[in-house]
Design an enzyme around this catalytic site. Structure first.
Site, PDB file in Angstrom:
ATOM      1  N   ASP A  45      -5.567  14.946  -7.481  1.00 39.02           N
ATOM      2  CA  ASP A  45      -4.696  14.470  -6.610  1.00 39.02           C
ATOM      3  C   ASP A  45      -3.171  14.611  -7.508  1.00 39.02           C
ATOM      4  O   ASP A  45      -2.341  14.729  -6.718  1.00 39.02           O
ATOM      5  CB  ASP A  45      -4.703  13.131  -6.296  1.00 39.02           C
ATOM      6  CG  ASP A  45      -5.831  12.824  -5.191  1.00 39.02           C
ATOM      7  OD1 ASP A  45      -6.189  13.734  -4.304  1.00 39.02           O
ATOM      8  OD2 ASP A  45      -6.529  11.900  -5.361  1.00 39.02           O
ATOM      9  N   ARG A 148      12.964 -11.199  -5.617  1.00 34.87           N
ATOM     10  CA  ARG A 148      12.751 -11.120  -6.641  1.00 34.87           C
ATOM     11  C   ARG A 148      11.332 -10.944  -7.461  1.00 34.87           C
ATOM     12  O   ARG A 148      10.657 -11.632  -6.578  1.00 34.87           O
ATOM     13  CB  ARG A 148      13.319 -12.482  -7.353  1.00 34.87           C
ATOM     14  CG  ARG A 148      14.730 -12.654  -7.199  1.00 34.87           C
ATOM     15  CD  ARG A 148      15.114 -14.192  -7.155  1.00 34.87           C
ATOM     16  NE  ARG A 148      16.368 -14.462  -6.616  1.00 34.87           N
ATOM     17  CZ  ARG A 148      17.389 -14.533  -6.907  1.00 34.87           C
ATOM     18  NH1 ARG A 148      17.726 -14.385  -8.201  1.00 34.87           N
ATOM     19  NH2 ARG A 148      18.682 -14.752  -6.388  1.00 34.87           N
ATOM     20  N   ASP A 150       8.627  -8.154  -9.783  1.00 36.75           N
ATOM     21  CA  ASP A 150       8.402  -7.029 -10.593  1.00 36.75           C
ATOM     22  C   ASP A 150       8.862  -5.956  -9.934  1.00 36.75           C
ATOM     23  O   ASP A 150       9.364  -5.032 -10.572  1.00 36.75           O
ATOM     24  CB  ASP A 150       7.009  -6.809 -11.096  1.00 36.75           C
ATOM     25  CG  ASP A 150       6.406  -7.708 -12.262  1.00 36.75           C
ATOM     26  OD1 ASP A 150       7.526  -8.701 -12.448  1.00 36.75           O
ATOM     27  OD2 ASP A 150       5.191  -7.859 -12.670  1.00 36.75           O
ATOM     28  N   ALA A 185       4.251  -8.675  -7.584  1.00 32.71           N
ATOM     29  CA  ALA A 185       4.588  -9.955  -8.134  1.00 32.71           C
ATOM     30  C   ALA A 185       5.928 -10.425  -7.906  1.00 32.71           C
ATOM     31  O   ALA A 185       6.542 -10.816  -8.600  1.00 32.71           O
ATOM     32  CB  ALA A 185       4.562  -9.770  -9.540  1.00 32.71           C
TER      33      ALA A 185
HETATM   34  P1  NAD Z   1      -2.938   9.091 -12.488  1.00 29.56           P
HETATM   35  O1  NAD Z   1      -3.599  10.279 -13.352  1.00 29.56           O
HETATM   36  O2  NAD Z   1      -2.496   7.960 -13.154  1.00 29.56           O
HETATM   37  O3  NAD Z   1      -3.770   8.879 -11.327  1.00 29.56           O
HETATM   38  C1  NAD Z   1      -3.784   8.219 -10.288  1.00 29.56           C
HETATM   39  C2  NAD Z   1      -5.225   7.969  -9.408  1.00 29.56           C
HETATM   40  O4  NAD Z   1      -4.752   7.807  -8.094  1.00 29.56           O
HETATM   41  C3  NAD Z   1      -6.166   8.868  -9.485  1.00 29.56           C
HETATM   42  O5  NAD Z   1      -7.250   8.599  -9.481  1.00 29.56           O
HETATM   43  C4  NAD Z   1      -5.780   9.759  -8.076  1.00 29.56           C
HETATM   44  O6  NAD Z   1      -6.820  10.550  -7.587  1.00 29.56           O
HETATM   45  C5  NAD Z   1      -5.479   8.651  -7.161  1.00 29.56           C
HETATM   46  N1  NAD Z   1      -4.670   8.911  -6.063  1.00 29.56           N
HETATM   47  C6  NAD Z   1      -3.622   9.691  -6.205  1.00 29.56           C
HETATM   48  N2  NAD Z   1      -3.077   9.813  -4.931  1.00 29.56           N
HETATM   49  C7  NAD Z   1      -4.113   9.211  -3.987  1.00 29.56           C
HETATM   50  C8  NAD Z   1      -4.138   8.887  -2.582  1.00 29.56           C
HETATM   51  N3  NAD Z   1      -3.024   9.264  -1.565  1.00 29.56           N
HETATM   52  N4  NAD Z   1      -5.288   8.102  -2.223  1.00 29.56           N
HETATM   53  C9  NAD Z   1      -5.949   7.588  -3.105  1.00 29.56           C
HETATM   54  N5  NAD Z   1      -5.950   7.720  -4.321  1.00 29.56           N
HETATM   55  C10 NAD Z   1      -4.929   8.597  -4.868  1.00 29.56           C
HETATM   56  O7  NAD Z   1      -1.499   9.752 -11.776  1.00 29.56           O
HETATM   57  P2  NAD Z   1      -1.424  10.884 -10.941  1.00 29.56           P
HETATM   58  O8  NAD Z   1      -2.658  11.701 -10.664  1.00 29.56           O
HETATM   59  O9  NAD Z   1      -0.206  11.659 -11.626  1.00 29.56           O
HETATM   60  O10 NAD Z   1      -1.187  10.415  -9.684  1.00 29.56           O
HETATM   61  C11 NAD Z   1       0.073   9.660  -9.406  1.00 29.56           C
HETATM   62  C12 NAD Z   1      -0.138   8.586  -8.550  1.00 29.56           C
HETATM   63  O11 NAD Z   1      -0.951   7.387  -9.137  1.00 29.56           O
HETATM   64  C13 NAD Z   1       1.023   7.561  -7.917  1.00 29.56           C
HETATM   65  O12 NAD Z   1       1.553   8.308  -6.727  1.00 29.56           O
HETATM   66  C14 NAD Z   1       0.386   6.431  -7.554  1.00 29.56           C
HETATM   67  O13 NAD Z   1       0.033   6.412  -6.087  1.00 29.56           O
HETATM   68  C15 NAD Z   1      -0.873   6.418  -8.605  1.00 29.56           C
HETATM   69  N6  NAD Z   1      -0.729   5.062  -9.381  1.00 29.56           N
HETATM   70  C16 NAD Z   1      -1.428   4.066  -8.822  1.00 29.56           C
HETATM   71  C17 NAD Z   1      -1.354   2.901  -9.738  1.00 29.56           C
HETATM   72  C18 NAD Z   1      -2.356   1.710  -9.350  1.00 29.56           C
HETATM   73  O14 NAD Z   1      -3.265   2.046  -8.468  1.00 29.56           O
HETATM   74  N7  NAD Z   1      -2.088   0.755  -9.900  1.00 29.56           N
HETATM   75  C19 NAD Z   1      -0.460   2.769 -10.617  1.00 29.56           C
HETATM   76  C20 NAD Z   1       0.327   3.766 -11.023  1.00 29.56           C
HETATM   77  C21 NAD Z   1       0.236   4.989 -10.008  1.00 29.56           C
END
Ligand code: NAD
Length: 267
Positions: A45, A148, A150, A185
């Site tokens: 992704d 307010r 995170d 949060a």
């Molecule tokens: P990454 O390598 O940290 O991967 C994030 C995960 O999110 C991967 O497993 C990917 O398959 C999954 N993912 C991405 N888009 C998705 C979607 N539309 N539906 C379901 N799963 C999805 O980061 P990356 O690959 O560069 O992807 C960036 C994305 O990571 C951001 O757009 C954000 O949505 C996600 N993210 C998630 C969290 C969290 O779940 N706590 C935290 C930070 C970022």
């Protein structure tokens, strides 16, 4: 038809990219990274998000498809074993287009009048490394709450299964033109109060975030984070533009949700 391929860069993805490039050019398709009609992402992704942002300036002319070389992706939903079938489909079949909504984010500066506009396929998140974020949240021009905490996540329907889901947001079918606001949060006590539930806004219901404590903000658009100071407002709404997926077979959204989060068998 002109096509381009964006690879994750690991050996497996590079190999699949080379095979696809070779066979598709043998089928008389033109490899063109500048003006492709079809962009094939090979990786996960994250690679698909890269491909989207590389061609975000020509969404009306470009369709996207994703092959995954790791675990099943939301956007990268063809497996390497299906690549030959996919090559034949691309070469022989005029493909169907399925469109999903996008999020438009406009960040306006307090002084100097500059503004930056972005399109997100998954979401925008607004955080700070500097204590809590504090901003007034306006919806459709009316004050809704003072937040307010995170930070906030504003996601698209197809991004609702990504960061938004981890924050307790709902999963929205991408046939709905909507965006979703989820809290990170929030501080809730006798002094500070927020709604506490994810909000789903339809098209034309613009959400405006106005910082009331001057901070430097970490604003992420999908996988890319920028540090902003001097922020007057962050405007979020459903974009006029849409992403176009090339569809060669049915893989309904709810099946993808189920296979990713519930079970990958047919029981
Ligand atoms: P990454 O390598 O940290 O991967 C994030 C995960 O999110 C991967 O497993 C990917 O398959 C999954 N993912 C991405 N888009 C998705 C979607 N539309 N539906 C379901 N799963 C999805 O980061 P990356 O690959 O560069 O992807 C960036 C994305 O990571 C951001 O757009 C954000 O949505 C996600 N993210 C998630 C969290 C969290 O779940 N706590 C935290 C930070 C970022």
């Amino acid at each position: 038809m002109k096509f381009a391929i964006v690879s994750k860069g690991d050996n497996r993805s590079e190999q699949i990219m080379a095979t696809m490039k070779q066979y598709l050019t043998d089928f008389q398709l033109e490899y063109n990274e500048v003006e492709p009609d079809l962009v094939i992402s090979v990786g996960g992704d994250g690679t698909f998000l890269e491909a989207f942002h590389s061609y975000v300036h020509r969404l009306n002319e470009t369709a996207f498809i994703g092959v995954h070389t790791g675990h099943l992706g939301f956007y990268a939903d063809w497996v390497p074993d299906e690549v030959e079938k996919l090559i034949i489909e691309i070469a022989k079949t005029p493909f169907q287009i399925v469109e999903y909504p996008l999020l438009e984010v406009t960040i306006r500066a307090k002084s100097g009048g500059s503004e930056d506009r972005f399109l997100a396929l998954n979401e925008a998140t607004i955080k700070t490394a500097d204590g809590s974020v504090v901003f007034d949240v306006e919806i459709k021009g009316e004050h809704f709450e003072t937040f307010r905490g995170d930070g906030l996540c504003v996601s698209t329907p197809s991004g609702s299964t990504a960061y938004n889901k981890a924050l307790g947001g709902g999963i929205i079918h991408p046939s709905l033109d909507a965006i979703q606001l989820t809290e990170m949060a929030s501080i809730n006590n006798r002094v500070f109060r927020t709604i506490g539930s994810p909000l789903i806004l339809p098209k034309h219901h613009t959400c405006l975030l106005k910082p009331i404590v001057d901070r430097s903000f970490l604003i992420a658009i999908d996988h890319f984070t920028t540090n902003y100071t001097n922020v007057k407002s962050i405007q979020c709404r459903v974009a006029e533009e849409r992403i176009r997926f090339a569809r060669f077979r049915q893989f309904p959204f709810w099946n993808r949700v189920r296979e990713s989060f519930v079970s990958d068998d047919n029981n």
